[in-house]
Write a protein that holds these residues in place. Structure first.
Motif, PDB file in Angstrom:
ATOM      1  N   PRO A 121     -15.854  -6.890  12.690  1.00 59.31           N
ATOM      2  CA  PRO A 121     -14.677  -7.721  12.396  1.00 59.31           C
ATOM      3  C   PRO A 121     -13.891  -7.144  11.222  1.00 59.31           C
ATOM      4  N   PRO A 122     -12.559  -7.172  11.285  1.00 56.93           N
ATOM      5  CA  PRO A 122     -11.743  -6.596  10.208  1.00 56.93           C
ATOM      6  C   PRO A 122     -12.030  -7.175   8.833  1.00 56.93           C
ATOM      7  N   VAL A 123     -12.428  -8.452   8.788  1.00 56.53           N
ATOM      8  CA  VAL A 123     -12.693  -9.061   7.481  1.00 56.53           C
ATOM      9  C   VAL A 123     -13.861  -8.391   6.777  1.00 56.53           C
ATOM     10  N   ALA A 124     -14.766  -7.763   7.553  1.00 60.27           N
ATOM     11  CA  ALA A 124     -15.925  -7.105   6.954  1.00 60.27           C
ATOM     12  C   ALA A 124     -15.536  -5.833   6.196  1.00 60.27           C
ATOM     13  N   VAL A 125     -14.426  -5.212   6.620  1.00 54.42           N
ATOM     14  CA  VAL A 125     -13.987  -3.990   5.939  1.00 54.42           C
ATOM     15  C   VAL A 125     -12.747  -4.220   5.090  1.00 54.42           C
ATOM     16  N   GLY A 126     -12.215  -5.430   5.114  1.00 57.20           N
ATOM     17  CA  GLY A 126     -10.995  -5.715   4.372  1.00 57.20           C
ATOM     18  C   GLY A 126     -11.165  -5.576   2.873  1.00 57.20           C
ATOM     19  N   VAL A 127     -12.213  -6.186   2.332  1.00 59.91           N
ATOM     20  CA  VAL A 127     -12.423  -6.135   0.879  1.00 59.91           C
ATOM     21  C   VAL A 127     -12.711  -4.718   0.387  1.00 59.91           C
ATOM     22  N   PRO A 128     -13.606  -3.939   1.039  1.00 53.91           N
ATOM     23  CA  PRO A 128     -13.779  -2.544   0.607  1.00 53.91           C
ATOM     24  C   PRO A 128     -12.497  -1.729   0.688  1.00 53.91           C
ATOM     25  N   LEU A 129     -11.668  -1.996   1.692  1.00 53.57           N
ATOM     26  CA  LEU A 129     -10.407  -1.270   1.806  1.00 53.57           C
ATOM     27  C   LEU A 129      -9.477  -1.569   0.639  1.00 53.57           C
ATOM     28  N   VAL A 130      -9.498  -2.804   0.169  1.00 58.45           N
ATOM     29  CA  VAL A 130      -8.669  -3.157  -0.980  1.00 58.45           C
ATOM     30  C   VAL A 130      -9.067  -2.318  -2.189  1.00 58.45           C
ATOM     31  N   GLY A 131     -10.378  -2.185  -2.421  1.00 59.45           N
ATOM     32  CA  GLY A 131     -10.844  -1.368  -3.538  1.00 59.45           C
ATOM     33  C   GLY A 131     -10.469   0.085  -3.373  1.00 59.45           C
ATOM     34  N   MET A 132     -10.582   0.617  -2.162  1.00 59.27           N
ATOM     35  CA  MET A 132     -10.215   2.012  -1.905  1.00 59.27           C
ATOM     36  C   MET A 132      -8.726   2.236  -2.117  1.00 59.27           C
ATOM     37  N   MET A 133      -7.903   1.308  -1.646  1.00 58.88           N
ATOM     38  CA  MET A 133      -6.461   1.465  -1.802  1.00 58.88           C
ATOM     39  C   MET A 133      -6.046   1.386  -3.268  1.00 58.88           C
ATOM     40  N   LYS A 134      -6.726   0.554  -4.040  1.00 59.36           N
ATOM     41  CA  LYS A 134      -6.426   0.491  -5.464  1.00 59.36           C
ATOM     42  C   LYS A 134      -6.790   1.797  -6.153  1.00 59.36           C
ATOM     43  N   THR A 135      -7.918   2.370  -5.765  1.00 54.44           N
ATOM     44  CA  THR A 135      -8.328   3.648  -6.351  1.00 54.44           C
ATOM     45  C   THR A 135      -7.341   4.750  -6.020  1.00 54.44           C
ATOM     46  N   LEU A 136      -6.821   4.747  -4.808  1.00 57.55           N
ATOM     47  CA  LEU A 136      -5.870   5.770  -4.360  1.00 57.55           C
ATOM     48  C   LEU A 136      -4.428   5.426  -4.703  1.00 57.55           C
ATOM     49  N   HIS A 137      -4.224   4.283  -5.362  1.00 58.86           N
ATOM     50  CA  HIS A 137      -2.876   3.820  -5.740  1.00 58.86           C
ATOM     51  C   HIS A 137      -1.981   3.654  -4.507  1.00 58.86           C
ATOM     52  N   LEU A 138      -2.542   3.105  -3.451  1.00 60.86           N
ATOM     53  CA  LEU A 138      -1.802   2.905  -2.211  1.00 60.86           C
ATOM     54  C   LEU A 138      -1.619   1.430  -1.867  1.00 60.86           C
ATOM     55  N   THR A 139      -1.990   0.539  -2.773  1.00 72.09           N
ATOM     56  CA  THR A 139      -1.778  -0.881  -2.515  1.00 72.09           C
ATOM     57  C   THR A 139      -0.282  -1.184  -2.525  1.00 72.09           C
ATOM     58  N   ASP A 140       0.101  -2.118  -1.691  1.00 69.78           N
ATOM     59  CA  ASP A 140       1.491  -2.554  -1.571  1.00 69.78           C
ATOM     60  C   ASP A 140       2.425  -1.399  -1.190  1.00 69.78           C
ATOM     61  N   THR A 141       1.942  -0.519  -0.321  1.00 69.53           N
ATOM     62  CA  THR A 141       2.761   0.570   0.221  1.00 69.53           C
ATOM     63  C   THR A 141       2.602   0.595   1.738  1.00 69.53           C
ATOM     64  N   PRO A 142       3.661   0.932   2.483  1.00 66.33           N
ATOM     65  CA  PRO A 142       3.538   1.012   3.940  1.00 66.33           C
ATOM     66  C   PRO A 142       2.503   2.040   4.394  1.00 66.33           C
ATOM     67  N   ALA A 225       5.659  -4.027   0.237  1.00 67.07           N
ATOM     68  CA  ALA A 225       5.295  -3.608   1.597  1.00 67.07           C
ATOM     69  C   ALA A 225       4.960  -4.793   2.491  1.00 67.07           C
ATOM     70  N   GLN A 226       5.411  -5.976   2.143  1.00 68.10           N
ATOM     71  CA  GLN A 226       5.105  -7.165   2.937  1.00 68.10           C
ATOM     72  C   GLN A 226       5.683  -7.047   4.337  1.00 68.10           C
ATOM     73  N   THR A 227       4.882  -7.372   5.354  1.00 66.26           N
ATOM     74  CA  THR A 227       5.328  -7.281   6.743  1.00 66.26           C
ATOM     75  C   THR A 227       5.791  -8.643   7.246  1.00 66.26           C
ATOM     76  N   THR A 228       6.419  -8.644   8.415  1.00 65.38           N
ATOM     77  CA  THR A 228       7.031  -9.867   8.936  1.00 65.38           C
ATOM     78  C   THR A 228       6.031 -10.977   9.241  1.00 65.38           C
ATOM     79  N   PRO A 229       4.818 -10.699   9.778  1.00 65.12           N
ATOM     80  CA  PRO A 229       3.878 -11.816   9.978  1.00 65.12           C
ATOM     81  C   PRO A 229       3.604 -12.602   8.706  1.00 65.12           C
ATOM     82  N   LEU A 230       3.577 -11.944   7.556  1.00 68.30           N
ATOM     83  CA  LEU A 230       3.381 -12.667   6.304  1.00 68.30           C
ATOM     84  C   LEU A 230       4.594 -13.521   5.963  1.00 68.30           C
ATOM     85  N   VAL A 231       5.783 -12.995   6.243  1.00 76.97           N
ATOM     86  CA  VAL A 231       6.998 -13.766   5.976  1.00 76.97           C
ATOM     87  C   VAL A 231       7.061 -14.992   6.881  1.00 76.97           C
TER      88      VAL A 231
END
Length: 279
Positions: A121-142, A225-231
């Motif tokens: 399930p995506p939720v199982a990898v969602g939190v680790p991905l957040v940490g990885m994206m922060k490390t790579l400075h890719l959060t809030d980017t398309p 980088a907010q997408t339309t489903p969030l809006v």
């Protein structure tokens, strides 16, 4: 005992009835969504609800697109889905080619691992991905969000391309090698054009996986980088749901997928029937 000629029309009628029922079942919610988007704000929440608007209005569309960030979210959704689709195809085609052509034990393990990964399930990898994206400075980017979406679409893309590539006879590549092509050139110039329909099918599924994704967008993006489903989800406020604006924006958001499917429909049909004539 009735003859086959007597039973055949009855069977055909039953099949058409079932097909019509399925079309109505799947099409009615979308049709109701589109019709609701043209109702007035009061009629959209009226009880009992009306199917066809009593008064047709573009008020919901005006209100929806007057909200800040809506147009930017569309651009983010398109760019994210496009990047994710390209990445999925670029990675899935060589991976599926290697699995189908070399047929090694490690390849079978790889394809099984891809299937198992798809079941996570995506939720199982969602939190680790957040940490990885922060490390790579890719959060809030398309691009960062597209990488996250690729983790969802890539396993399915590999499985789809594997089934399509298995239908391509190896004699085509052998003929290309006789003409002077190496393996990479044979794959790009001979195999890939043959499975263009399969590429279209895989691209549609990869695009939809990114276009409709909500969880990763919620976790990884903020404002930029907010997408339309969030809006669309933000139209749920403390005062209730803004049905008119939600349905209007959801209707417009569905148009690119419908157009893409119509444009690629011939290749999609060709891809779905690619393995039907495999000997």
């Amino acid at each position: 005992m009735s003859s086959p000629e007597v039973r055949r029309p009855a069977t055909r009628t039953l099949l058409w009835a079932l097909l019509t029922a399925m079309i109505v079942l799947y099409a009615f919610p979308f049709a109701y969504l589109v019709l609701t988007s043209f109702k007035s704000a009061s009629e959209a929440i009226s009880v009992p609800p009306s199917l066809v608007p009593r008064t047709w209005s573009l008020e919901n569309y005006t209100n929806a697109f007057s909200e800040s960030g809506v147009l930017a979210s569309f651009i983010n959704s398109i760019s994210t889905a496009t990047i994710s689709t390209v990445l999925s195809l670029v990675l899935a085609v060589p991976a599926a080619y290697a699995v189908t052509r070399f047929r090694t034990p490690s390849g079978r393990v790889f394809i099984l691992a891809a299937l198992v990964t798809r079941m996570v399930p995506p939720v199982a990898v969602g939190v680790p991905l957040v940490g990885m994206m922060k490390t790579l400075h890719l959060t809030d980017t398309p691009f960062g969000l597209a990488l996250a979406h690729t983790t969802v679409s890539l396993p399915l893309s590999i499985w789809l391309m594997t089934s399509f590539l298995e239908a391509v006879p190896g004699e085509l590549e052998e003929a290309a090698k006789v003409d002077g092509c190496n393996r990479l050139e044979a794959m790009l110039r001979v195999v890939v054009p043959v499975v263009s329909g399969g590429l279209a099918v895989t691209a549609i599924f990869a695009f939809l996986a990114s276009w409709n994704e909500f969880l990763f967008a919620l976790l990884i993006t903020g404002v930029t980088a907010q997408t339309t489903p969030l809006v669309i989800a933000e139209f749920q406020t403390q005062f209730g749901l803004q049905w008119g604006s939600m349905t209007a924006l959801a209707t417009v958001y569905s148009i690119p997928v419908v157009l893409l499917t119509l444009i690629l429909q011939r290749r999609i049909v060709a891809g779905l029937t690619l393995g039907a004539v495999k000997s």
